[in-house]
Design a protein around this motif. Sequence first.
Motif, PDB file in Angstrom:
ATOM      1  N   VAL B 200       1.549  -1.167   0.018  1.00 34.62           N
ATOM      2  CA  VAL B 200      -0.272   0.155   0.437  1.00 34.62           C
ATOM      3  C   VAL B 200       0.637   1.377  -0.584  1.00 34.62           C
ATOM      4  CG1 VAL B 200      -1.501   1.202   0.960  1.00 34.62           C
ATOM      5  CG2 VAL B 200      -2.068  -1.415   1.474  1.00 34.62           C
ATOM      6  N   LEU B 201       1.096   1.653  -1.025  1.00 35.93           N
ATOM      7  CA  LEU B 201       2.015   3.731  -0.956  1.00 35.93           C
ATOM      8  C   LEU B 201       0.807   4.528  -0.627  1.00 35.93           C
ATOM      9  CD1 LEU B 201       1.830   3.163  -5.013  1.00 35.93           C
ATOM     10  CD2 LEU B 201       3.688   2.748  -3.338  1.00 35.93           C
ATOM     11  N   SER B 202       1.251   4.441   0.758  1.00 36.31           N
ATOM     12  CA  SER B 202       1.063   4.870   2.147  1.00 36.31           C
ATOM     13  C   SER B 202       1.640   6.848   2.707  1.00 36.31           C
ATOM     14  CB  SER B 202       1.018   3.751   3.215  1.00 36.31           C
ATOM     15  OG  SER B 202       0.162   4.458   3.940  1.00 36.31           O
ATOM     16  N   PRO B 203       1.447   7.997   1.669  1.00 32.35           N
ATOM     17  CA  PRO B 203       2.745   8.314   2.131  1.00 32.35           C
ATOM     18  C   PRO B 203       2.846   9.202   3.757  1.00 32.35           C
ATOM     19  CG  PRO B 203       0.881   9.103   0.759  1.00 32.35           C
ATOM     20  CD  PRO B 203       0.678   7.594   1.025  1.00 32.35           C
ATOM     21  N   CYS B 204       4.031   9.592   3.486  1.00 36.23           N
ATOM     22  CA  CYS B 204       4.328   9.756   4.752  1.00 36.23           C
ATOM     23  C   CYS B 204       4.813  11.282   4.735  1.00 36.23           C
ATOM     24  CB  CYS B 204       6.141   9.218   5.113  1.00 36.23           C
ATOM     25  SG  CYS B 204       7.079   9.787   7.624  1.00 36.23           S
ATOM     26  N   PRO B 205       3.273  12.283   5.578  1.00 37.39           N
ATOM     27  CA  PRO B 205       3.586  13.984   5.558  1.00 37.39           C
ATOM     28  C   PRO B 205       4.945  14.285   5.739  1.00 37.39           C
ATOM     29  CG  PRO B 205       1.467  13.324   6.398  1.00 37.39           C
ATOM     30  CD  PRO B 205       2.098  11.906   6.378  1.00 37.39           C
ATOM     31  N   THR B 206       5.750  13.696   7.265  1.00 48.52           N
ATOM     32  CA  THR B 206       6.554  14.526   8.157  1.00 48.52           C
ATOM     33  C   THR B 206       7.615  14.726   7.890  1.00 48.52           C
ATOM     34  OG1 THR B 206       4.725  13.076   9.738  1.00 48.52           O
ATOM     35  CG2 THR B 206       7.324  14.035  10.343  1.00 48.52           C
ATOM     36  N   PHE B 207       7.745  13.348   7.068  1.00 46.34           N
ATOM     37  CA  PHE B 207       9.801  13.249   6.410  1.00 46.34           C
ATOM     38  C   PHE B 207       9.710  13.207   4.777  1.00 46.34           C
ATOM     39  CE2 PHE B 207      10.055  11.143  10.459  1.00 46.34           C
ATOM     40  CZ  PHE B 207      10.542  11.878  10.825  1.00 46.34           C
ATOM     41  N   CYS B 208       7.888  13.034   4.109  1.00 50.01           N
ATOM     42  CA  CYS B 208       8.304  13.417   2.365  1.00 50.01           C
ATOM     43  C   CYS B 208       7.525  14.119   2.465  1.00 50.01           C
ATOM     44  CB  CYS B 208       8.319  11.719   2.054  1.00 50.01           C
ATOM     45  SG  CYS B 208       9.913  10.541   2.481  1.00 50.01           S
ATOM     46  N   PRO B 209       6.542  15.416   2.772  1.00 46.52           N
ATOM     47  CA  PRO B 209       5.861  15.700   1.944  1.00 46.52           C
ATOM     48  C   PRO B 209       5.321  16.014   0.626  1.00 46.52           C
ATOM     49  CG  PRO B 209       7.206  17.448   3.046  1.00 46.52           C
ATOM     50  CD  PRO B 209       8.540  15.681   3.213  1.00 46.52           C
ATOM     51  N   GLU B 210       6.580  15.057   0.111  1.00 47.51           N
ATOM     52  CA  GLU B 210       6.366  15.397  -1.674  1.00 47.51           C
ATOM     53  C   GLU B 210       4.790  14.307  -2.012  1.00 47.51           C
ATOM     54  OE1 GLU B 210       9.099  14.848   0.386  1.00 47.51           O
ATOM     55  OE2 GLU B 210       9.955  13.250  -1.089  1.00 47.51           O
ATOM     56  N   GLN B 211       4.921  13.629  -0.934  1.00 50.09           N
ATOM     57  CA  GLN B 211       4.470  12.034  -1.602  1.00 50.09           C
ATOM     58  C   GLN B 211       3.115  12.692  -1.539  1.00 50.09           C
ATOM     59  OE1 GLN B 211       5.940  10.103   1.962  1.00 50.09           O
ATOM     60  NE2 GLN B 211       7.558   8.882   0.474  1.00 50.09           N
ATOM     61  N   THR B 212       2.562  13.548  -0.333  1.00 51.10           N
ATOM     62  CA  THR B 212       0.998  13.965  -0.952  1.00 51.10           C
ATOM     63  C   THR B 212       0.898  13.831  -2.701  1.00 51.10           C
ATOM     64  OG1 THR B 212       1.980  16.346  -0.502  1.00 51.10           O
ATOM     65  CG2 THR B 212       1.044  15.173   1.780  1.00 51.10           C
ATOM     66  N   GLY B 213       1.740  14.342  -3.517  1.00 55.73           N
ATOM     67  CA  GLY B 213       1.630  14.219  -5.361  1.00 55.73           C
ATOM     68  C   GLY B 213       1.346  12.876  -5.536  1.00 55.73           C
ATOM     69  N   TRP B 214       1.059  11.868  -4.337  1.00 52.17           N
ATOM     70  CA  TRP B 214       1.374  10.775  -5.370  1.00 52.17           C
ATOM     71  C   TRP B 214      -0.435   9.980  -6.303  1.00 52.17           C
ATOM     72  CZ3 TRP B 214       3.594   7.040  -1.277  1.00 52.17           C
ATOM     73  CH2 TRP B 214       4.961   6.640  -1.309  1.00 52.17           C
ATOM     74  N   LYS B 215      -1.333  11.560  -5.024  1.00 45.67           N
ATOM     75  CA  LYS B 215      -2.707  10.842  -5.288  1.00 45.67           C
ATOM     76  C   LYS B 215      -3.119  11.273  -7.305  1.00 45.67           C
ATOM     77  CE  LYS B 215      -4.086  15.340  -3.245  1.00 45.67           C
ATOM     78  NZ  LYS B 215      -3.302  15.280  -2.230  1.00 45.67           N
ATOM     79  N   LYS B 216      -2.090  12.154  -7.157  1.00 54.70           N
ATOM     80  CA  LYS B 216      -2.006  12.833  -8.708  1.00 54.70           C
ATOM     81  C   LYS B 216      -1.336  11.734 -10.469  1.00 54.70           C
ATOM     82  CE  LYS B 216      -1.763  18.114  -7.383  1.00 54.70           C
ATOM     83  NZ  LYS B 216      -0.950  18.583  -7.594  1.00 54.70           N
ATOM     84  N   VAL B 217      -0.350  11.274  -9.374  1.00 53.41           N
ATOM     85  CA  VAL B 217      -0.270  10.026 -10.659  1.00 53.41           C
ATOM     86  C   VAL B 217      -0.759   8.150 -10.015  1.00 53.41           C
ATOM     87  CG1 VAL B 217       1.803  12.084 -10.765  1.00 53.41           C
ATOM     88  CG2 VAL B 217       1.775  10.061  -8.748  1.00 53.41           C
ATOM     89  N   VAL B 218      -1.597   8.497  -9.498  1.00 57.07           N
ATOM     90  CA  VAL B 218      -1.381   6.944  -8.740  1.00 57.07           C
ATOM     91  C   VAL B 218      -2.904   6.624 -10.295  1.00 57.07           C
ATOM     92  CG1 VAL B 218      -1.079   6.680  -6.905  1.00 57.07           C
ATOM     93  CG2 VAL B 218      -3.686   6.241  -7.239  1.00 57.07           C
TER      94      VAL B 218
END
Lengths: 569, 274
Positions: B200-218
């Motif tokens: 499960v791709l599960s973003p870490c907003p604390t250490f990898c805030p850029e992962q909040t952009g995953w929702k646009k690419v999945v």
Amino acid sequence: MQTFALALLGSGGAGIVTVGQLLLTLAARRGLYGLMSKSYGPQIRGGEAAALLRFSDTPVRGAPDAFDMLLALDWNNAERFADEIPLTQDCVVVSDAAAGDPPAFAESARFSQLPMTTTVKEIEGGRPNMYALGWLARWLGSDLDAVDALLTEHFAAKGADAIAASIASAAAGFESADEGIPALSISAGNGKDRWLLSGNEATGFGALRGGVRFVAAYPITPASDLLEYLAPRLEAVGGQLLQAEDELASINAIIGASWGGVPSLTATSGPGLALMMEGMGLAVASETPLVVVNVQRGGPSTGIPTKSEQTDLNIALYGMHGDAPHLLLACSDIADATLTTQWAVHLAESLQTPALLLSDQFLAQTRAIIDRPASLDFITRRRTAEPKADEVYHRYAMTADGLSPMAIPGQPHGMYTADGLEHEVSGKPSSAASDHQQQLDKRQRKIRDFDYGDLAIRSEGEGRLAIVCWGSTYGACHEARLRLAEAGIDVRVLALRLLAPFPLKAVREALADVDKVLVLEQSHSAQFLHYLRSQLNGLEADHLACPGPLPVRASTIISRVTELGYGHV
Amino acid sequence: MSELPLRPKDYKSTVKPVWCPGCGHFAVLNALTKALAHLGKSKEEVAMVSGIGCSSRAPAYLDSYGFHGIHGRALPLATGLKLARPDLTVLVAGGDGDGFSIGGNHFLHACRRDVDLTYVVMDNEVYGMTKGQASPTTPPDWDRSKLTPHGSGLRVFNPAAIALASGAGFIARAFSGQPNEIARMVAAGIEHPGFAFIQVLSPCPTFCPEQTGWKKVVRAFEPQPTSDPQEASQRIHLDDGFSTGIIFQSDVQPRRQPSAGVGNVEAFAEEFAL
């Protein structure tokens, strides 16, 4: 006591170990006691092999001082056994006539040759090792019918031709008996109610009898044959053995199985034990019962995998990080291995904690004829919970004896999360000082305050000198005591079956009227002596350190007892 | 026990998660409870096993049986449990560091062994509990850890490819922003008769805030799933790691243990008798 030591030598593939095993069975059927250990070169197949036997009128446990007879099928690379096979002054040495002259260590005035190879060449499928068996059987006092019956059983799977060839070869050897070599002269008993088994088999049987039904393990010498004993038998009684990918997996898999309610065990040796330490700590913290059998071998590191040592005591006592009270037991002979393993399962289950059981290569891989041990019934029981809908269940609830009833997955209303994190009574993680103190106290109390009864130590003999030991070196100590007693010198022997928690009261009582203590161990760095001193306020003791790979011999102990001024033998 | 069917929230415990606001793991936890409710599992027949890390805290947040073990060893502990207690539904939860780094060897062998576990890895490409170090799934040029200030430089671990190569019979990928999809995959994983692996791709907003952009690419894999390992391999290797769905589901039945014996231990004593 009457004893006789026989060494058999041959190249790998010559079948000398088979000769030893068959001869031991013949001895057992004749009503003798005895044992056999094996020694191999480092080769996986081939190389040289030795079967080291003792015969006796009483149960024997240890290695002989020296060998009274040596029989060799050949002398290829036999020199490597020079240290391991000390010979008596007038040792009888026999070899195949085709083998040539013996190496220096085996030179003897009583040397003779037998036409093994040339004789069996005349027999279709004949083998020199079976000739040797026939010759030895006659020397042992067996009759040819007994040999035929044994070979028929032993080679049943190989078919009628193989059986016939073996019997013919053995008969040729039997008929060739050398009049110059006296037959074995040891009084035989009735042979009733005796067992013939190895230490690893005894441990495995104890585990099954104790109720173990799940084993996960990774192969390692000298524990693998324990696993091979267990695998089919677990299956036969509804259990199972998982060959894990490594020892980290082994220990964690048995934590999972035991947490699921099934008594579980793993077996390993030093290097594997080192890998299991973190998992054992998890079992301590989560209060999950399990048994770890550690069959010690020479260390450190890869060490001497096929030889015995008692050098895993420190890691067994102190190897876990944090304050991690646990059970540490040791078996002291083959009969004791069944009892002690069964007891280890009982204690682990009853106290919800890991029990580490130390065996060693010598004990584990020696086969011996023993008196059938009494079957002890432990009321092995894990204190399980009966959670109710209208009550809150606390897995780590405080109790007077430190033991909290354990809910098993599947039980309604008992849901909780077991944790390696320090926790409060519910199991919920906590780093509060008060919770840590409470759980530390509880885990210590349940083990410390338990009544271990008479099994904690093994104590025998009288006298002002006590030899204190643990594990398989008990065999040499016991024999030294018997031989000293024959010479009119009384010593006592104390072997610890329970090493931790230290059975302080029992040891103090056993040593109460002793004025000299001799501590014996198969360790270079005096691990056991240091442990005894830490528990007995500095204990004044003489110390005999015998690191491996050679076994401890009774004569070494008798010499030290004599040096200490306890009479001459 | 209640007569009414359990609702997703009934599977939650009262323990408050340690996770940061915005952490993808909250959605995964919710999805797990949905899957259990959908399948009508009783609380006591479920056991969740984990190792160490942020996501490995999950067992305490479920009101089922749980075991929060040690770092990297969740799969072997769960394997022992499931073999000893085949009647239980055994879930395994963890993160990318726990499962693919310290526990990497166990991952390979759990795939090979095919014991009926459902393994949910909450992959945020970072070690969160130790405050932000590179994990096996971290991009090689990610340079925000003091341990690897120039990036790890290591090739990214491809969990689906490794699982397939190791013999896993059920391989899926989901995204924490699509909890219903996670629930569907977890339920399918539980019903799969062997080992089921769900990344499960599960973003870490604390250490990898850029992962909040995953929702646009999945995006969803099409079509899905396949039971052909070659086709699955192609899908996995042609993908950028952001396609979701059940990638592979084998129709080969896992090997079963021999049926349980009923022999008597004392009979073994006679083997030693002369």
